[in-house]
Scaffold this motif. Structure first.
Motif, PDB file in Angstrom:
ATOM      1  N   ASP A   1     -12.379 -11.065  -0.054  1.00 46.05           N
ATOM      2  CA  ASP A   1     -11.824 -10.309  -1.165  1.00 46.05           C
ATOM      3  C   ASP A   1     -12.863  -9.318  -1.666  1.00 46.05           C
ATOM      4  O   ASP A   1     -13.843  -9.702  -2.322  1.00 46.05           O
TER       5      ASP A   1
ATOM      6  N   VAL B   1      -6.392   0.648  -7.814  1.00 42.64           N
ATOM      7  CA  VAL B   1      -6.455  -0.728  -8.306  1.00 42.64           C
ATOM      8  C   VAL B   1      -5.595  -0.884  -9.559  1.00 42.64           C
ATOM      9  O   VAL B   1      -4.886  -1.879  -9.732  1.00 42.64           O
TER      10      VAL B   1
ATOM     11  N   ASP C   1       0.838  -1.210   0.000  1.00 41.76           N
ATOM     12  CA  ASP C   1       0.000   0.000   0.000  1.00 41.76           C
ATOM     13  C   ASP C   1       0.871   1.257   0.000  1.00 41.76           C
ATOM     14  O   ASP C   1       0.552   2.239  -0.669  1.00 41.76           O
TER      15      ASP C   1
ATOM     16  N   ASN D   1     -11.593  -4.046  -4.821  1.00 41.36           N
ATOM     17  CA  ASN D   1     -10.131  -4.126  -4.913  1.00 41.36           C
ATOM     18  C   ASN D   1      -9.655  -4.703  -6.244  1.00 41.36           C
ATOM     19  O   ASN D   1      -8.446  -4.757  -6.499  1.00 41.36           O
TER      20      ASN D   1
ATOM     21  N   ARG E   1      -2.046  -1.051  -8.531  1.00 40.74           N
ATOM     22  CA  ARG E   1      -1.746  -2.333  -7.893  1.00 40.74           C
ATOM     23  C   ARG E   1      -1.678  -3.472  -8.909  1.00 40.74           C
ATOM     24  O   ARG E   1      -0.757  -4.305  -8.850  1.00 40.74           O
TER      25      ARG E   1
END
Length: 360
Positions: free
Chosen positions: A215, A227, A162, A219, A230
């Motif tokens: 989950d 997102v 993060d 995300n 990531r």
């Protein structure tokens, strides 16, 4: 036989974070002790420097691997430190079944060794986009609950991954070292014990403890900027530059934060030297004193003056501050500089005045 390495890592991180709150958190896993009587810390020795710590330590838990591992670690460490601990979970009401999911997360508190749990139901607005609006609603609810419960701290499950994402987003905004300094391990009441721990460790800890994380579909939704960072940007950087990019970005954040904190402290002292007056939403600064400062410090002083005069910090950009800075460094008789919140900055007779616009 000791705990799984991932479990040991998350417990150690929480133990070290709580040590900042009380010196009575043990340095290693120890058998649980009875909770001390009021006025006596976990060591069993009466406090000599003031009252014993009061109020619970809370963990914000969404049910994902990061916050679930954090809740489990707190449930293990807190009673061994003589601390009460609780769980807060936020229902953003953005998905079908969110209320039921929040209740399921809250029900995990007792099995994890936590003393209490609450579901915080919020209304998410639209200002700033869906990510920012949800974050604003979540932090507002956490702060209100922490105040109501008299919490000593609220633990957040942000990991090293993060932190790396936050640094990349800060680089994209291009707003200076504070923007790439990422999240602080401690910010007011909020503690982030996992900033040095990769997400893979929290997943492994949950698996070792027999916990099943939830989950969140959000995300995986590429509509959200974080997102995409990531799922696409960080893996691409790892593929092209080699492993360790997330760790390097997190290390960059720590270094940038140290520098930014030092500059902020310098600017705080410089403000006191430069400010001729700071009364009723009007700030007057000495231009010669400002001119003597390095640019990075001077611009921090100018930003502080604008905020002290009533300009909203969230709307005050680097562009605004640099425009005010030119009144000091490139004075050519310019007109006043307009600032957010109906404020303005003007140079007059060797002083810089920041006040409600128009300045008389």
């Amino acid at each position: 036989m000791g705990p799984h390495p991932a479990v040991a890592d998350v417990r150690r991180a929480v133990r070290e974070a709580l040590a900042a709150l009380t010196p009575d958190v043990p340095a290693r896993d120890e058998p649980a002790r009875e909770k001390p009587a009021p006025g006596v810390p976990a060591s069993g020795v009466p406090a000599s420097g003031g009252p014993a710590p009061e109020g619970p330590v809370l963990v914000a838990c969404s049910g994902g691997a990061d916050s679930l591992a954090l809740a489990a670690a707190l449930g293990f460490v807190a009673p061994r430190a003589g601390l009460k601990a609780g769980l807060l979970t936020v229902d953003h009401q953005l998905q079908p079944g969110s209320a039921e999911r929040a209740e399921q997360v809250a029900a995990l508190a007792a099995p994890l060794g936590l003393d209490m749990a609450e579901v915080l139901t919020v209304e998410v607005g639209t200002e700033g986009g869906p990510e920012a609006a949800a974050r604003e609603a979540r932090y507002r609810a956490l702060a209100e609950a922490a105040d109501r419960l008299g919490a000593r701290a609220v633990l957040l499950g942000h990991t090293r991954d993060d932190q790396a994402e936050t640094v990349l987003l800060g680089l994209a905004r291009g707003s200076g070292p504070r923007s790439i300094s990422g999240m602080a391990a401690r910010s007011g009441r909020y503690l982030r014990p996992f900033l040095d721990i990769p997400r893979a460790t929290t997943v492994a800890a949950c698996r070792a403890l027999g916990l099943t994380p939830w989950d969140d579909p959000h995300n995986e939704d590429p509509r959200f900027t974080r997102v995409r960072v990531r799922a696409r940007i960080l893996p691409l950087l790892e593929a092209e530059l080699g492993p360790g990019v997330a760790e390097a970005l997190a290390r960059t954040a720590a270094l940038a934060r140290e520098d930014a904190d030092a500059l902020d402290e310098w600017a705080d002292r410089a403000y006191q030297d430069c400010a001729l007056s700071d009364i009723g939403g009007s700030v007057t600064l000495s231009v010669p004193a400002l001119e003597a400062l390095p640019g990075a410090v001077r611009r921090r002083v100018l930003r502080r003056a604008a905020v002290a005069a009533g300009s909203p910090p969230g709307s005050l950009s680097a562009t605004h501050v640099r425009a005010v800075d030119r009144l000091v460094t490139h004075w050519r008789g310019q007109k006043p500089v307009d600032l957010p919140g109906g404020r303005a900055a003007v140079r007059r007779y060797g002083t810089l005045i920041v006040a409600i616009s128009p300045i008389p």
